[in-house]
Every structure is written in C-alpha cells, then in structure tokens.
Design an enzyme around this catalytic site. Structure first.
Site, mmCIF file in Angstrom:
data_model
loop_
_atom_site.group_PDB
_atom_site.id
_atom_site.type_symbol
_atom_site.label_atom_id
_atom_site.label_comp_id
_atom_site.label_asym_id
_atom_site.label_seq_id
_atom_site.Cartn_x
_atom_site.Cartn_y
_atom_site.Cartn_z
ATOM 1 C CG HIS A 112 48.248 40.248 37.328
ATOM 2 N ND1 HIS A 112 48.332 41.488 37.945
ATOM 3 C CD2 HIS A 112 46.927 40.020 37.119
ATOM 4 C CE1 HIS A 112 47.098 41.973 38.090
ATOM 5 N NE2 HIS A 112 46.236 41.106 37.589
ATOM 6 C CG ASP A 151 42.799 44.223 34.164
ATOM 7 O OD1 ASP A 151 42.371 43.366 33.384
ATOM 8 O OD2 ASP A 151 42.785 44.096 35.403
ATOM 9 C CG HIS A 153 42.749 43.045 38.931
ATOM 10 N ND1 HIS A 153 41.767 42.752 38.017
ATOM 11 C CD2 HIS A 153 42.340 42.531 40.116
ATOM 12 C CE1 HIS A 153 40.795 42.081 38.622
ATOM 13 N NE2 HIS A 153 41.107 41.936 39.898
ATOM 14 C CG ASP A 240 39.108 43.683 35.288
ATOM 15 O OD1 ASP A 240 39.458 44.706 34.659
ATOM 16 O OD2 ASP A 240 39.925 42.888 35.776
#
Lengths: 439, 580
Positions: A112, A151, A153, A240
C-alpha cells in the site's frame, strides 16, 4: 529423500519484536505459527530449499523508489530496513542464480506504500517489492517486470509507483473495492497515458473461491504474462483471500494458493497481508513454498477444511468470468488505449487524494507527467499533507529520453525551496537523488 | 579422582586426574571389533594400584553408537508415525516396518484429528506377525503436546517390550528429524544398553562401583541410567571430547577456533568465552538429520596423511587418504612427508619421505625441499580457508527478530588452538597465514581424554505456556499443569530452571556444576479480534556445556609445564632449520 525440484530460496524474517501497536493485526505473533509449521515440517532441511539471512536496504535503495517526507529515516523503522532488505536479498539470489526462485516471508508488508510517503497506509510504510525491483533494475539491468498482486486488498501503492511505467506490468487480483479497503482497483484504472493497459485491475466479488481465482490465473493472468514476456515475475503474495481471514470476505484455500503459485511460477514472491495467523498462514505459506520448489503439496490442508462449505455460487462464477473478459480486452487494446489517452497532449495532470489510514494523514497531490512515446515520461508531484508538509517530487525515469531528462532537471532547478519543506529529484538514469530545502 | 577415556579410531586415550593435576595418561590400541575389551583394558590399566574408592567419576566417550550407525542399521523394530496436514510422511519413511496412522495436532498442541486407534490395531497385528519387539512412535507437534504419542503407547504397551516416544528427544520442532532420531535411538538401544551394562558389571566385579558417565555430542555428559532412552546422544562424542579438552586454554573473554589436525581429517569447532558453539538444530550423521544436540564441528578431508597431488601445476591436498604417509610405508606423498623432509618430524623414514616429495618436485620442476615447503604452506593455507568458512557459516545464520539483527555480533576469532599429533609444527605458519594468535594445546595428544574427564553433565528443557488455553507444559519432562491467566514470563522462566535443575541432578550433575542459561525467552501476545486473548510463552533453558569445577588447577599446571618447555617448540624444529 526429499528434494526440491526447483532450487528455492527463503528468507524468514518474522520480526518477532515489532508491531504497529500491541493489539494491531500486524503484530509480533503474525508469523509465529507459520514458523512453527515450517520448522516442524523440517523445511530448511530439504535439499534445494535454502534459507538466507536477511539483509538491510540502504538509504539509496529507498530513495530510488520513494520520496519520503521529510526524509528516509523518518519513514523507516529498523524492521522496515530488514524486511525490505530481505526482499532485496532474495532478488539478488535469483539474479545471481543461487536459486531459481525465492520467497521473502517477512513483515512489515509494503504494497500500500505509494511513491510519495508521508506515513503508514494499510500497515505499510515503504514498498518492499518496488524497492527490490528498482534495485534489480539498477544492479542487473533487469528491464521488463511483471508484478502479480494476489493480496485480497488492492495493491494501490505498487499501482501508484508503476502507473506510468510501460516496462512494468502490474496485475492486481483483489476483493472488489466497493466492499474492502482501500476501495480502489477497478478495471478502468489501467495506468497513465504512457503506459495504458500495463496496470490491470481484477476486482473479484466477495466469496470467490479457488475455482474463481484459478480461472483468472489460468485464463487471464497466465496468457497475459506469456505475451508480455517479462524478465522476472514478482508475486505480492498476500494470503488474506483465505476463507478464515478475519479482515476480508473471500473463500480461497491453502490448496488453491499452492495451485495458483504453480501456475504463476513467480521468480520472487514477497509476503504481503494475511491475518488468519493460525487457521491459514501456516498452511498457505507451506503450500506456496512447496509449490515454488516443485514439490508435492497434496497433503496440505487447513484443520476443518471442507470445500463444499466454501464453494462459490453460480452468480460469482459468472461475475468472475465477466471481469476476466473485460481485463483481457483492455490488455489486447493497450496500444490503442495508450494512443487515445495521449490524444496529442504534451502533459497530463491529475489530482490525487490519499488517506493514510494507519497514521491518519490526508495528502493531496498535483501530479504532472510528460506525455512521451520514448519513455515513461518525466513526472512532477506537488504534494501537501494536512500536517502542513508540502514537498515537490521530481522523477526522471530510468530509461528517460533526452527531453524528459531535461524537463525533469528544469522542474527541479526552477522549484523555489522556500515554497516547500523539501524539493526532491529522483534522477534514475544517473542514480542520483538530490534534495533542496531546509536541513 | 576422575578417569576420562576416549575411544579413537586407532588409539584409545585414558587419563587419570585428581585435584593436583594429571596423574597418569596411557594409550591402548583400539580394537574396533571388541570395544568392550578396549574400554575395560583402558580402565584397568589406568587404575592399576589405585584404591577403587578413590575414583569418584568415570567418563567414557566411545565410538560404539557412531560405528553402528555409520556401518548401516539393520532395523528389527517398528516405527509408527502420526501424520498431520503438511508434507506427506511417506517421504520420511525409515524402513520396511514404517506405518503412518491418522491423528493430528496443530502448532499449539490442540487436537485436530483424533488418533486412528482402529488403524493402529491392524498395524500391531502386522508388527507382531513380523516378530517385532520394539517400536518407535512419533507424532507431528508432539513436542508441543505428547497426548497422541502417549495414547498410542498405551495401546501398544502390552504387545511390545520397549516403546520409544518422539517427544522424549527434544523440545525442538522438526518432525522429520524427530522421526530419524527416534529411529536411531531404537536402532542403537540394545547394543548400547548391553555394552554399558556389561562394562558396569565387570567393573563392579573388580570392586569399582562408580557411576558411569557417558560423553554426548554436545560435549556434556549424562549418566548411563539417563542415557537408556536416548542412546543416540552418544554419537560423535569423539570430536566433542577434543573440543572440551581445548576449552581450558581459551580465555574467558576469547573467541577461539579449535583445529584438530589428524591423519585423515582436520576437525574444526568454535569456542566463545569458553563455551562451545552448538549446532542450531542437531547433528547430521550418515545421512540422518537428527535433533541430537551437538557441538558445531566441521570435518574436512585435510589431514597429515591426505593425498598430495599436482593438478595443472598446482598443489592439491585431500580429501582422500590412501593409507599412511610414505615416511611410514604409505603409497603416495602426503603433508606428513613434507614435514619429514623439512626436519619437523623426528619419526618416520626420511629417505622414503624425500622420495615422495621428489615425485611432486619433478612434476613442479622445483627442488625437493622447496616443494616440501610449498606443500606445508599450502596445507596451512587450506586449513585456514576452511576455518574461515566455518566462521562465515556461523555468522550467516538467520535471525528472526529486529533485536537479534541489530545486536547480531559477528564472531571474530582472536585465538587458534591446535590439537592433534603434529599440531606444534603448524603453529607458526597458521599464525602467519591467519593473522590470529595460534598455540598448540599442551598435552594435545591427550586433550580428548582430558576433555571427557573434565566435561560436566548437560541437559536442556523446553517449556511452553499458553495462557489462553491455561496450560503450561514441558513434554520432554512429562510435565503438565494448569495455569491462570495471570501467569507471567518470569513464572515460566522460574519453572523452566526448576525443571532443568531436577533433570540435571537426575542425569548425574553435581551441585557445583549447575551453570544454567535461558537460551530462548519469547512471549507473544495472542490477539484475537483486536483484543489480547492471552500470552504464548516459550522458554528454553540449558546447563551450559563446560568443564567441571576444579579443572583450573590442572589446566594452569599444564600451561606452566608448557611454558617451561618453551612452548611446544622443542618437539618441532623451525621449518627453516633455525632455532629461536
């Protein structure tokens, strides 16, 4: 005798003494059970699986990728230096042919973190994959890189760093941004005017299971990679998407992750998120490692795993197929899309609003890129945070043309240091990183 | 008085010590086919004329188990392993009578799948049909919770004479090594037991009623009684004996490299502030990776009798050996022959040695003495190169915390201790090449037996506390208790040291030698759903490998003697022929 078919390197740096705060999901305990599983399985005794010692990144490795406000030391903790350094060490080991592929199982994560860094976003301060890639480009002349971010996200930090770079293909698979942090990553976000179609976002509906993920990897990601022909493939290996993850809403499994890895064949994998630290991580990581090493992973399963309970619905299957087709279409039309985006302009400007959720900072960016058919284009970012820090960041891309180099230089020279906390020049062709402003 | 005995490949060294120093030292010939007689005659000869009551300690380092394993095991016992999710346990198959049954625990020792007792019954039948008397039982994560291994044992008890359980071995995680180590323990058990029982009985007949201590691969000792369930721990005690013998000559602030230059190999180890460096997981022997705690040693095929050749105009040494040096009737030139030609060896046939060097000299087109000198220098350079690589290896061991990373002190040896017959001849050249202060250990030919005699009893305890589950356990010690959520890391450390002391005393440690360390001390907050659910505490404690108290007198005496002899130089003339 157990043996890896592909010589595979591992760096395990669980940072057992580092956490964002005592009850944060990004905590000391996160890789504890993964380490327990790896040790109990005797992974490091397997011939052809090599454990490397973590290393540090240097300040220059950070400056090559980021603009840290006000400087590198303010944004990096000791564990960031080691975590990023571990990714770098694995990259070096692959380039030096010490191993065929490698996996950095490290924390803290990084996907991020964007090009300009005012603080921590989504548990990330600096982008450890990007720093590794930029080091490999600098030290080994690597040019074309594909990053596949698995991931849950959206890898918005990595996307930001490579938005304008036609030499980097960034593909992110993630849970639909309408239902999960950071809320971005839609197919229409396909990269800047110099690199349209080199950023590919594949948002997947909640409760997508192995079937959906593997469909996308086999039918969308693999053919695109085969066509792009990167020098290296990097996997931002977040875990995740697992059906037990407490922060997300997907239905992926350890077997699924292993198969994904087998199809993707990354040269380098770097651990990102994954917060089901007991129910998923030990098994998912083991699956990824065995798959990378070309070993049998058929006996890995999570306690209580029941594929029927997490099977995706017909509706999800259709949605996944549709999104796959959309993305393939963008990829095929990338050259036309690039032409269209340029449309005779000399520069493109955009405004970015960035929220640093971990540190609670708002940043506003005025970004200007030179439209260029010869390189990634000189880039200028005027960035202010609500903490009162305003900086000017000028980036001259690694393979910049003469004109873009000149413009970058000019932007930097003309900037009035009195208007900014810092003025930065990231001069990649000369590997030179300059700063103006108050000390 | 203490007797230390170390069985070597050709000689068995025996020493007798008391508080005033080394009383006797003898060498007896090792009969590999009759170690029993070798050991007994060593003890008898050294204790001749000594009142049996005066002998308070007897420490034996033998090659019994090592030889068994190296020569190949013919297993007549069964292995039953419990599988959990992960790598297919078929990959760890040890031999024909190896069975995998259902039953799984997770990393915190919680049951995932119960033991398949029905399947176990069928296996018992098969084993009984094959007339098998002993069984090893190993579960994944049994060092976190032995419940499954115990259940299997209870179900097998009435059918088999001896059952070895995986969690006895070590608190460390490593399922394949736990299987291999249990396999080795079961393999050497009958012979180990019979051998030492016989030694004990025979000595008793001679009136020598002294507890037998056995040297382990980690340089510590354990009583014979304590060794019954873990006879594998006694493998490769020979190299450990030498290292222990060198310890008195390294300072308490020094980092020393120990190089034992033998005929076939040079064995290397590192001592930090008088404490030997251990293998991170366990020793490897004959292709078996084990959980047996051992000193970190490296053996390279670079000995006085290693073959010296000229390849592409360059000298190469080892790794193979073809018998003795030419000076002693061997077939090919060796470094020992070079020493002979350089007048550094009083023994041996100088003419034959010179003939050997001449073969090399002709190939190199250089004079014989110059060639011998070059061989000698190359040998020393190679020894130093391998020693450096051992140090690099230790320094590149991964670390898992930020603290360890930044505190990660690198080992930089400031002393080299040489052992082995011709050690003294190499002192000056190795010091020159390495730039590190080098000395030959006094009485270095007996250092191994001295090391065995000096070594203290060592052991290790691993303890886990999980305040969320409300349990504390040390599976190796068969210790389980309930704890409250208020249980702290300090409580855990206290408990670990308490268990360690009990274990050490059981294994034969004396009160004066309980130098205990906490090796691992970790506590993790377990966070479930954004709030702290408990603490996961992991403690590992050891009795530090070292020397029994009272050894200083002896080492000081030896050092003084050596000083009087002007170091070891009387036995080794200077290579260039000049004397100091």
């Amino acid at each position: 005798m157990l043996k890896a078919r592909r010589k595979t390197g591992l760096i395990f740096f669980p940072a057992f003494d580092w956490a964002i705060d005592p009850t944060h999901p990004e905590r000391e305990e996160r890789l504890l059970y993964t380490q327990d599983q790896a040790m109990e399985e005797g992974l490091f005794d397997i011939e052809g699986l090599i454990e490397f010692k973590s290393q540090l990144v240097l300040e220059k490795d950070v400056q090559r990728t980021h603009f840290c406000v006000p400087d590198v030391s303010a944004m990096m903790t000791e564990s960031h230096f080691i975590s990023a350094g571990s990714a770098k060490r694995i990259g070096i080991a692959v380039m030096e042919k010490e191993i065929e592929s490698g996996f950095a199982l490290v924390r803290p994560p990084g996907h991020h973190a964007k090009r300009v860094v005012h603080g921590a976003r989504g548990f990330c301060n600096v982008n450890i994959e990007a720093m590794m890639i930029e080091y490999l480009r600098f030290a080994y002349g690597v040019r074309k890189v594909a990053i596949v971010d698995t991931d849950c996200h959206h890898g918005d930090g990595t996307q930001d760093i490579y938005w304008h770079d036609p030499d980097t293909l960034f593909i992110s698979l993630h849970q639909d941004g309408r239902t999960l942090y950071p809320g971005t990553g839609f197919p229409e976000d396909m990269g800047g005017p110099n690199a349209a179609g080199r950023t590919l976002n594949i948002p997947l509906p909640p409760r997508t299971s192995a079937e959906g993920f593997l469909h996308i990897i086999k039918n969308v990601v693999r053919p695109i990679l085969d066509e792009f022909q990167p020098d290296i493939v990097v996997n931002s290996a977040g875990q995740d998407n697992h059906y037990t993850d407490p922060l997300t809403d997907m239905n992926f499994s350890a077997q699924g992750y292993a198969q994904l890895t087998e199809i993707l064949r990354p040269d380098i994998a770097v651990l990102e998120g994954g917060y089901s630290i007991e129910g998923a991580l030990p098994y998912v990581n083991l699956g990824i490692i065995l798959a990378m090493a070309g070993m049998d992973y058929s006996k890995i399963s999570e306690p209580g795993f029941d594929p029927d309970k997490i099977r995706q619905t017909e509706q999800v299957t259709r949605q996944v197929e549709r999104i796959g087709e959309t993305v393939l279409k963008i990829w095929k039309q990338r050259d036309e899309l690039t032409e269209k985006r340029r449309a005779g302009k000399a520069f493109e400007e955009r405004t970015n609003q960035i929220y640093y959720d971990t540190d609670g900072i708002y940043e506003t960016q005025q970004e200007k890129v030179r439209i260029c058919s010869d390189c990634a284009g000189a880039l200028r970012i005027d960035s202010s945070s609500d903490r009162g820090a305003r900086i000017l960041a000028v980036h001259i891309p690694l393979h910049a043309c003469e004109k873009c180099r000149e413009i970058g230089r000019q932007w930097y020279d003309e900037a009035d240091p009195r208007s900014y906390l810092r003025v930065f020049l990231q001069n990649r062709p000369d590997d030179e990183y300059l700063t103006k402003g108050l000390p | 008085m203490i007797i230390g005995l170390d069985v070597g490949g050709t000689h068995t060294d025996v020493v007798l010590l008391d508080k005033d120093g080394l009383l006797r030292e003898i060498k007896v010939h090792t009969d590999e086919l009759d170690l029993f007689h070798t050991v007994l005659s060593g003890i008898e000869q050294i204790s001749r004329g000594i009142k049996p009551k005066a002998i308070e300690r007897l420490v034996l380092s033998t090659t019994l188990t090592t030889n068994l394993i190296v020569q190949g095991i013919n297993p007549d016992f069964g292995m039953i392993v419990l599988s959990g999710p992960g790598i297919d346990p078929e990959f760890f198959r040890t031999h024909e009578h190896y069975y995998v049954i259902g039953g799984a625990l997770d990393h915190r020792g919680r049951e995932v799948t119960p033991v398949d007792l029905g399947g176990l019954k069928k296996i018992v039948k098969k084993l009984r049909r094959a007339d098998i008397r002993h069984v090893g039982v190993v579960g994944k994560f049994s060092s976190r919770n032995p419940v499954h291994e115990l259940q299997v044992r209870d179900a097998l008890k009435k059918y088999f004479r001896k059952i070895f359980l995986g969690h006895w071995i070590s608190g460390s995680l490593n399922y394949p090594r736990r299987i291999a180590t249990t396999f080795l323990n079961a393999s050497v058990y009958p012979i180990h037991k019979n051998f030492f029982e016989a030694v004990q009985k025979t000595l008793e007949k001679h009136g020598l009623q002294v507890p037998i201590h056995i040297l382990k691969a980690d340089g510590g000792t354990m009583s014979f009684e304590a060794s019954i369930n873990y006879p594998g721990q006694t493998i490769l005690s020979g190299p450990a004996a030498s290292v222990m013998g060198a310890i008195p000559f390294s300072g308490d602030q020094e980092e020393a490299l120990v190089l034992d230059i033998g005929g076939t190999t040079t064995d290397m180890a590192v001592i930090l502030k008088r404490v030997p460096v251990l293998e991170p997981v366990g020793i490897e022997i004959a292709g078996f990776k084990t959980l047996i705690r051992a000193l970190k040693t490296r053996s390279v095929g670079l000995g006085g009798d290693s073959v010296v050749k000229i390849m592409n105009g360059k000298i190469t040494i080892g790794p193979e050996r073809k018998g003795h040096a030419m000076a002693f009737g061997g077939p090919v030139p060796t470094t020992t022959d070079a020493l002979c030609v350089l007048n550094m060896m009083p023994e041996g046939d100088a003419a034959k040695a010179a003939a050997g060097m001449k073969m090399l000299a002709d190939e190199l087109d250089r004079p014989v003495v110059e060639t011998a000198r070059a061989v000698f220098e190359h040998f020393c350079a190679e020894v130093v190169r391998h020693a450096r690589s051992l140090v690099d290896d230790i320094n590149s061991k991964p670390v898992y915390t930020v603290y360890e990373y930044w505190e990660g002190r690198q080992i930089k040896p400031d002393k080299i201790l040489l052992l082995g017959g011709p050690a003294a001849c190499f002192v000056d050249q190795i010091e020159k090449v390495s730039g590190v202060k080098t000395m030959a250990v006094p009485k270095c030919a007996m250092a191994n037996a001295l090391g065995a005699a000096f070594a203290r009893t060592t052991c290790e305890v691993s303890l886990f506390a999980d305040t969320e589950r409300g349990i504390i356990t040390a599976p190796e010690e068969n210790y389980f208790e309930k704890i409250s959520s208020a249980f702290t890391r300090e409580d855990a450390q206290k408990k670990a040291l308490e268990l360690l002391e009990q274990k050490a005393r059981r294994s034969g440690a004396s009160r004066d030698d309980l130098e205990m360390d906490i090796l691992e001390n970790q506590q993790f907050n377990m966070v479930r759903g954004f709030s702290a659910a408990g603490r996961n505490i992991r403690i590992k404690a050891q009795v530090r490998p070292g020397l029994v108290s009272g050894y200083q007198v002896i080492s000081e005496k030896l050092s003084k003697e050596m000083a009087m002899m002007n170091g070891a130089r009387q036995i080794c003339s200077k290579p260039d022929g000049k004397q100091d």
